[in-house]
Design a protein around this motif. Structure first.
Motif, mmCIF file in Angstrom:
data_model
loop_
_atom_site.group_PDB
_atom_site.id
_atom_site.type_symbol
_atom_site.label_atom_id
_atom_site.label_comp_id
_atom_site.label_asym_id
_atom_site.label_seq_id
_atom_site.Cartn_x
_atom_site.Cartn_y
_atom_site.Cartn_z
ATOM 1 N N ASP A 1 0.581 -1.583 0.246
ATOM 2 C CA ASP A 1 -0.201 0.182 -0.364
ATOM 3 C C ASP A 1 0.704 1.373 -0.523
ATOM 4 O O ASP A 1 0.347 2.062 -0.547
ATOM 5 C CB ASP A 1 -0.373 0.067 1.550
ATOM 6 C CG ASP A 1 -2.003 -0.979 1.401
ATOM 7 O OD1 ASP A 1 -2.208 -1.633 0.111
ATOM 8 O OD2 ASP A 1 -2.442 -1.808 2.496
ATOM 9 N N GLN A 2 1.959 1.278 0.381
ATOM 10 C CA GLN A 2 2.780 2.494 0.485
ATOM 11 C C GLN A 2 3.976 2.461 -0.649
ATOM 12 O O GLN A 2 4.315 3.453 -1.647
ATOM 13 C CB GLN A 2 3.592 2.216 2.118
ATOM 14 C CG GLN A 2 2.700 2.724 3.384
ATOM 15 C CD GLN A 2 3.227 2.886 4.076
ATOM 16 O OE1 GLN A 2 4.508 4.121 4.095
ATOM 17 N NE2 GLN A 2 3.113 2.559 5.243
ATOM 18 N N VAL A 3 4.881 1.459 -0.915
ATOM 19 C CA VAL A 3 5.997 0.753 -1.924
ATOM 20 C C VAL A 3 5.230 1.978 -2.914
ATOM 21 O O VAL A 3 5.644 2.397 -3.767
ATOM 22 C CB VAL A 3 6.520 0.306 -1.911
ATOM 23 C CG1 VAL A 3 7.396 -0.456 -3.229
ATOM 24 C CG2 VAL A 3 7.383 -0.429 -0.156
ATOM 25 N N ILE A 4 4.084 1.105 -3.512
ATOM 26 C CA ILE A 4 4.185 1.072 -4.776
ATOM 27 C C ILE A 4 3.210 2.035 -5.315
ATOM 28 O O ILE A 4 3.363 3.152 -5.689
ATOM 29 C CB ILE A 4 2.478 0.233 -5.217
ATOM 30 C CG1 ILE A 4 2.893 -1.500 -4.729
ATOM 31 C CG2 ILE A 4 1.932 -0.006 -6.438
ATOM 32 C CD1 ILE A 4 1.958 -2.783 -4.950
ATOM 33 N N PRO A 5 1.790 2.795 -4.744
ATOM 34 C CA PRO A 5 1.964 4.544 -5.436
ATOM 35 C C PRO A 5 3.314 4.860 -5.164
ATOM 36 O O PRO A 5 3.609 6.034 -6.107
ATOM 37 C CB PRO A 5 1.377 4.530 -4.224
ATOM 38 C CG PRO A 5 1.610 4.442 -2.876
ATOM 39 C CD PRO A 5 1.548 2.604 -3.087
#
Length: 619
Positions: free
Chosen positions: A174-178
């Motif tokens: 949820d944090q790395v991808i965006p």
């Protein structure tokens, strides 16, 4: 859910070195018989006198849980008439000399969180994937002609919670991808997630090759991480270490009292530099184990490729005074790549190879090792050596920038600035740059611009976008606080704009592996340390790159261009919004007819100090 009893054909393939989905046989498997669920265990332990199953379900007492020896080559099997999902277990190995070894399962799918070392019975079935569109698009994509820019990440130190604990695979997704999408990368490369006992080995000294580390959650949580990367258009590359393994007592080392997975000869077995044991790559059962492991990550986790670690340690024997080829290593690499590409023709097989071995990225049937990419370690070393010099010295080392074009098309290269270059006293990229505060940032912007313009795909370590002064500390998160400081903010904006431009500009990637895609304009300006060259796309359209590695800017700098036209500046690292001095070319540049630098026309333009400029014909 099927029974996993070894068939004669399975056994034949395994001992032959050709059981490439050995994980369906070995390890712990649940099976349904009538209305009952059973748990079977299978292990290869050729030196064991007896093997017993111990775990949380039998109070770690192996009485009544002896495995049956299936054949004379050391395969043992037991089926327990219980559903043991979630239970801890190990193998109790009794040796011919009377010793007892308590070992984790080499094929276990899950493991106890450190400092615990037990394997866990775990089913990988049942995850619902959502990445069909990604898979379809990948099959239709010619990766060699596409942009490839990889963000190398160590999940444990990318970001930590306020109390210092680790984020889970799902929280990281949820944090790395965006974040990585915003930066503009096309792929994430995850440093090894195979189970390992010591945090500071970063996963490169593994004990559980089939187990996604429990530090960040369960294996299905890692499936979610990969799945979400694909849903959002990011590929996932896994660092993979088939050359050597951890010597901790519970792991593969002396699994059954003998040297089953490692070389018998200590001179070949011991990896003195890393304190590990080298896999015996000539042993067919080890080949089945390792090739199955690669296929496993593709099969169950939908991994898009592997960065194969320490290929030099596989090509050459260790502990020699001179380079001596390891024929077992060479044959293994060829066999590995053939098997992996047969399973998935679209996989990325990337060799982290520091040698000059030829045809690393040529197909096996053409005499190559069969990888489709290789890290360009020579380019990385030369360029960083050049950048670390004071600019007054650079004129005498001009070849460090130009030499890479002598061999740029001998392999399919990736240009890496990886974690290895910013740890253990090597300094951060920013701190490698000489000069004062402003000059360091200017040269780092220049370096990034040169990286993106040079033929070859790209890889950068996490945190590069923040321009940290400190090197990677490997026990703490990256320096997120830097974003509060103006110059770091401006560098990050430049970094994002550069990566997004790279992905748009076909001239920067379509002919990465074709000499038609590159042409020097001026490679001889040693006095001013200015290099200029052309990148072209498949249609032949030019993008002109000017790199000034010197301290002085120039107005009315004349440079040859390939056609009479108006040229526009599409990138200038010296823009004030990036932290530069503002020496830019705001108006279109008119090219005039006349031979210069071997080109039929020329323009006069502004070249900033320690700057990189991209120009192209105005549409």
């Amino acid at each position: 859910m099927t029974a996993a009893y070894p068939t004669d054909f399975d056994l034949h393939l395994f001992h032959e070195g050709n059981l490439f989905q050995a994980y369906d046989l070995f390890g712990a498997h649940l099976s349904r018989i009538d209305q009952n669920i059973y748990t079977s265990f299978c292990v290869w332990a050729p030196h064991a006198k007896q093997v017993r199953l111990v775990g949380s379900f039998n109070n770690w007492n192996g009485e009544g849980y002896s495995l049956q020896k299936v054949n004379n080559e050391g395969i043992w099997y037991i089926q327990v008439q219980k559903n043991l999902e979630g239970e801890l277990y190990k193998y109790e190995m009794l040796t011919e000399t009377g010793e007892t070894y308590l070992k984790t399962d080499p094929y276990a799918f899950f493991a106890e969180e450190r400092p615990g070392t037990a394997s866990i019975v775990y089913s990988l079935e049942g995850y619902k994937w959502h990445d069909q569109l990604w898979q379809n698009n990948k099959k239709q994509s010619a990766i060699y002609e596409k942009p490839l820019c990889i963000y190398e990440v160590h999940l444990g130190t990318w970001k930590r919670k306020e109390d210092g604990t680790l984020y889970s695979y799902r929280e990281l997704a949820d944090q790395v991808i965006p974040y990585v999408k915003e930066l503009g990368f096309t792929h994430v490369e995850v440093m090894p997630v195979t189970e390992h006992p010591y945090d500071r080995s970063w996963g490169y000294q593994g004990t559980g090759y089939f187990a996604a580390t429990s530090r960040y959650g369960e294996p299905k949580d890692f499936m979610y991480f990969v799945d979400q990367c694909h849903v959002h258009g990011l590929g996932v590359i896994l660092d993979w270490v088939p050359g050597h393994f951890c010597k901790d007592a519970h792991g593969l080392h002396r699994l059954d009292g003998g040297y089953s997975y490692e070389y018998e000869n200590s001179w070949d077995r011991e990896n003195y530099i890393w304190g590990t044991a080298n896999f015996d790559l000539g042993k067919t059962e080890v080949q089945s184990f390792l090739i199955s492991n690669a296929v496993f990550w593709l099969d169950y986790f939908h991994i898009d490729g592997f960065r194969v670690d320490a290929v030099a340690n596989i090509i050459y024997w260790p502990n020699r005074d001179h380079l001596e080829v390891n024929p077992f290593g060479l044959k293994f690499l060829k066999k590995l790549n053939k098997a992996v590409f047969q399973f998935d023709p679209d996989v990325l097989m990337i060799a982290e190879d520091s040698t000059d071995w030829p045809q690393v990225t040529a197909p096996v049937h053409m005499g190559g090792l069969g990888f489709n990419y290789k890290w360009n370690m020579g380019w990385m070393n030369d360029v960083l050596k050049y950048m670390e010099m004071h600019w007054h010295q650079r004129s005498d080392h001009h070849h460090l920038i130009s030499f890479s074009l002598m061999y740029a098309y001998s392999e399919n290269f990736i240009l890496p600035f990886s974690h290895d270059e910013v740890v253990h006293g090597k300094k951060s990229l920013l701190n490698k740059m000489p000069g004062d505060y402003w000059q360091k940032f200017a040269q780092l912007r220049l370096l990034m611009g040169f990286l993106m313009a040079h033929p070859g795909k790209k890889l950068l370590f996490m945190g590069s976008e923040l321009a940290p002064f400190s090197e990677w500390k490997d026990l703490e998160e990256i320096d997120w606080h830097l974003i509060e400081y103006e110059m770091h903010q401006k560098f990050r904006e430049y970094f994002i704009n550069l990566l997004h431009l790279y992905k748009r500009a076909e001239s920067l990637f379509e002919l990465d592996h074709d000499p038609r895609g590159f042409q020097w304009i001026d490679v001889h300006n040693t006095k001013q340390n200015v290099y200029s060259f052309i990148r072209r796309n498949k249609e032949g359209s030019p993008l002109i790159v000017i790199c000034n590695f010197g301290e002085y800017g120039y107005e009315n700098y004349r440079i040859g261009v390939p056609e009479v036209s108006w040229y526009e500046e599409i990138l200038n690292s010296d823009k004030k919004k990036y932290g530069g001095s503002g020496q830019i070319n705001p108006a279109p540049l008119e090219a005039k007819k006349g031979d210069f630098h071997g080109q039929p026309a020329y323009v006069h333009m502004t070249i900033p100090p320690f700057g990189v400029v991209y120009i192209q014909p105005k549409i």
